[in-house]
Motif scaffolding. Sequence first.
Motif, PDB file in Angstrom:
ATOM      1  N   VAL A   1       0.858  -1.177   0.000  1.00 55.93           N
ATOM      2  CA  VAL A   1       0.000   0.000   0.000  1.00 55.93           C
ATOM      3  C   VAL A   1       0.892   1.225   0.000  1.00 55.93           C
ATOM      4  N   SER A   2       0.479   2.261  -0.718  1.00 52.31           N
ATOM      5  CA  SER A   2       1.273   3.487  -0.721  1.00 52.31           C
ATOM      6  C   SER A   2       0.384   4.688  -0.985  1.00 52.31           C
ATOM      7  N   GLY A   3       0.824   5.831  -0.462  1.00 48.78           N
ATOM      8  CA  GLY A   3       0.111   7.078  -0.694  1.00 48.78           C
ATOM      9  C   GLY A   3      -1.231   7.138   0.006  1.00 48.78           C
ATOM     10  N   GLU A   4      -2.141   7.900  -0.595  1.00 46.97           N
ATOM     11  CA  GLU A   4      -3.481   8.064  -0.047  1.00 46.97           C
ATOM     12  C   GLU A   4      -4.456   7.269  -0.901  1.00 46.97           C
ATOM     13  N   ILE A   5      -5.378   6.595  -0.242  1.00 46.11           N
ATOM     14  CA  ILE A   5      -6.360   5.775  -0.940  1.00 46.11           C
ATOM     15  C   ILE A   5      -7.758   6.186  -0.469  1.00 46.11           C
ATOM     16  N   ALA A   6      -8.610   6.530  -1.430  1.00 50.72           N
ATOM     17  CA  ALA A   6     -10.004   6.849  -1.105  1.00 50.72           C
ATOM     18  C   ALA A   6     -10.798   5.549  -1.196  1.00 50.72           C
ATOM     19  N   VAL A   7     -11.617   5.295  -0.179  1.00 45.26           N
ATOM     20  CA  VAL A   7     -12.436   4.084  -0.164  1.00 45.26           C
ATOM     21  C   VAL A   7     -13.905   4.473  -0.298  1.00 45.26           C
ATOM     22  N   PRO A   8     -14.552   4.054  -1.393  1.00 40.55           N
ATOM     23  CA  PRO A   8     -15.976   4.328  -1.576  1.00 40.55           C
ATOM     24  C   PRO A   8     -16.828   3.312  -0.814  1.00 40.55           C
ATOM     25  N   THR A   9     -18.063   3.680  -0.556  1.00 39.76           N
ATOM     26  CA  THR A   9     -19.000   2.744   0.049  1.00 39.76           C
ATOM     27  C   THR A   9     -19.462   1.752  -1.026  1.00 39.76           C
ATOM     28  N   PRO A  10     -19.575   0.467  -0.673  1.00 34.70           N
ATOM     29  CA  PRO A  10     -20.032  -0.524  -1.646  1.00 34.70           C
ATOM     30  C   PRO A  10     -21.555  -0.578  -1.769  1.00 34.70           C
ATOM     31  N   ILE A  11     -22.265   0.232  -0.966  1.00 38.92           N
ATOM     32  CA  ILE A  11     -23.727   0.171  -0.966  1.00 38.92           C
ATOM     33  C   ILE A  11     -24.314   1.542  -0.633  1.00 38.92           C
ATOM     34  N   SER A  12     -25.491   1.819  -1.150  1.00 37.15           N
ATOM     35  CA  SER A  12     -26.177   3.083  -0.850  1.00 37.15           C
ATOM     36  C   SER A  12     -26.900   2.983   0.486  1.00 37.15           C
ATOM     37  N   GLY A  13     -27.031   4.122   1.163  1.00 39.65           N
ATOM     38  CA  GLY A  13     -27.756   4.153   2.423  1.00 39.65           C
ATOM     39  C   GLY A  13     -27.286   5.282   3.308  1.00 39.65           C
TER      40      GLY A  13
ATOM     41  N   VAL B   1     -24.661  -4.829  -3.324  1.00 37.54           N
ATOM     42  CA  VAL B   1     -23.309  -4.602  -2.816  1.00 37.54           C
ATOM     43  C   VAL B   1     -22.359  -4.619  -4.013  1.00 37.54           C
ATOM     44  N   LEU B   2     -21.685  -3.484  -4.244  1.00 35.43           N
ATOM     45  CA  LEU B   2     -20.791  -3.333  -5.392  1.00 35.43           C
ATOM     46  C   LEU B   2     -19.334  -3.348  -4.957  1.00 35.43           C
ATOM     47  N   ALA B   3     -18.459  -3.724  -5.878  1.00 35.30           N
ATOM     48  CA  ALA B   3     -17.017  -3.668  -5.600  1.00 35.30           C
ATOM     49  C   ALA B   3     -16.621  -2.201  -5.471  1.00 35.30           C
ATOM     50  N   PRO B   4     -16.014  -1.800  -4.330  1.00 34.13           N
ATOM     51  CA  PRO B   4     -15.643  -0.405  -4.155  1.00 34.13           C
ATOM     52  C   PRO B   4     -14.417   0.011  -4.973  1.00 34.13           C
ATOM     53  N   PHE B   5     -13.652  -0.980  -5.432  1.00 32.26           N
ATOM     54  CA  PHE B   5     -12.475  -0.730  -6.270  1.00 32.26           C
ATOM     55  C   PHE B   5     -12.124  -2.037  -6.983  1.00 32.26           C
ATOM     56  N   ASP B   6     -11.209  -1.958  -7.958  1.00 30.43           N
ATOM     57  CA  ASP B   6     -10.753  -3.169  -8.638  1.00 30.43           C
ATOM     58  C   ASP B   6     -10.114  -4.063  -7.578  1.00 30.43           C
ATOM     59  N   ALA B   7     -10.452  -5.344  -7.596  1.00 28.70           N
ATOM     60  CA  ALA B   7      -9.995  -6.235  -6.531  1.00 28.70           C
ATOM     61  C   ALA B   7     -10.049  -7.693  -6.964  1.00 28.70           C
ATOM     62  N   THR B   8      -9.544  -8.555  -6.075  1.00 30.68           N
ATOM     63  CA  THR B   8      -9.666  -9.998  -6.225  1.00 30.68           C
ATOM     64  C   THR B   8     -10.511 -10.487  -5.054  1.00 30.68           C
TER      65      THR B   8
ATOM     66  N   ASN C   1     -17.062   8.261  -2.197  1.00 27.77           N
ATOM     67  CA  ASN C   1     -15.929   8.107  -1.288  1.00 27.77           C
ATOM     68  C   ASN C   1     -16.338   8.507   0.125  1.00 27.77           C
ATOM     69  N   VAL C   2     -16.061   7.639   1.100  1.00 26.83           N
ATOM     70  CA  VAL C   2     -16.443   7.927   2.483  1.00 26.83           C
ATOM     71  C   VAL C   2     -15.277   7.772   3.463  1.00 26.83           C
ATOM     72  N   LEU C   3     -14.169   7.222   2.999  1.00 29.80           N
ATOM     73  CA  LEU C   3     -13.034   6.959   3.882  1.00 29.80           C
ATOM     74  C   LEU C   3     -11.753   7.298   3.144  1.00 29.80           C
ATOM     75  N   GLU C   4     -10.783   7.852   3.866  1.00 30.30           N
ATOM     76  CA  GLU C   4      -9.476   8.123   3.259  1.00 30.30           C
ATOM     77  C   GLU C   4      -8.406   7.443   4.098  1.00 30.30           C
ATOM     78  N   LEU C   5      -7.562   6.675   3.419  1.00 25.88           N
ATOM     79  CA  LEU C   5      -6.475   5.961   4.081  1.00 25.88           C
ATOM     80  C   LEU C   5      -5.150   6.580   3.665  1.00 25.88           C
ATOM     81  N   LYS C   6      -4.240   6.700   4.627  1.00 21.11           N
ATOM     82  CA  LYS C   6      -2.879   7.132   4.316  1.00 21.11           C
ATOM     83  C   LYS C   6      -1.963   5.988   4.708  1.00 21.11           C
ATOM     84  N   ALA C   7      -1.150   5.539   3.752  1.00 23.38           N
ATOM     85  CA  ALA C   7      -0.261   4.406   3.999  1.00 23.38           C
ATOM     86  C   ALA C   7       0.872   4.807   4.929  1.00 23.38           C
ATOM     87  N   GLU C   8       1.363   3.825   5.696  1.00 22.65           N
ATOM     88  CA  GLU C   8       2.553   4.048   6.531  1.00 22.65           C
ATOM     89  C   GLU C   8       3.668   4.447   5.572  1.00 22.65           C
ATOM     90  N   THR C   9       4.467   5.419   5.945  1.00 23.34           N
ATOM     91  CA  THR C   9       5.564   5.827   5.067  1.00 23.34           C
ATOM     92  C   THR C   9       6.844   5.124   5.493  1.00 23.34           C
TER      93      THR C   9
END
Length: 193
Positions: A24-36, A67-74, A172-180
Amino acid sequence: HAEIVDELEKTWGKQFDKTDNTQVSGEIAVPTPISGKLMNLSSVNDQTFSSGSVGQGFAIKPSDGKVLAPFDATVRQVFTTRHAIGVVGDNGVVLLIHIGLGTVKLKGTGFVSYVEQGQKVKKGQELIEFWDPTIKKAGLDDTVIVVITNSDKFSSIQMTAKAGQSVQAEDNVLELKAETEKDSVPDTLQPAD
């Protein structure tokens, strides 16, 4: 069977911590996978999730059952009862999406999974659909819990939307900052000749 699945959920992210080499690196925005309606994780009526012991995240009081994929994933795991799914984002985020509280007791009734373990998914692709009246008729809480199970890889996890506000899937509802890395200096910072 329900107890076994229940225990599995609580330790889901842990089994991958040792073997997980996701970067993980930098800042990552995490969207909600569902409305509500957005909720703080701490207000979820389940001690395991609200305490943050599974990981940091948020919850949604759902307005629909997609429930939708919030980002490209496996897809890392689809629970046999289809009430929970674990994905590993191409961005390195390991996410557990858990539909409702006590819904393992429904043994999959009212849930449809559109994906399987090991499948690659694109942002916005439907993962699971559930029929909310089935959950409510059983007297269960329909809150959807979204937890970053590798929260320890991030120095900061902040909600970017206010609890109580209505959100649409993919907002987008969450922002993550990776450990540097303390000792990493980019090669591009070499003095010019």
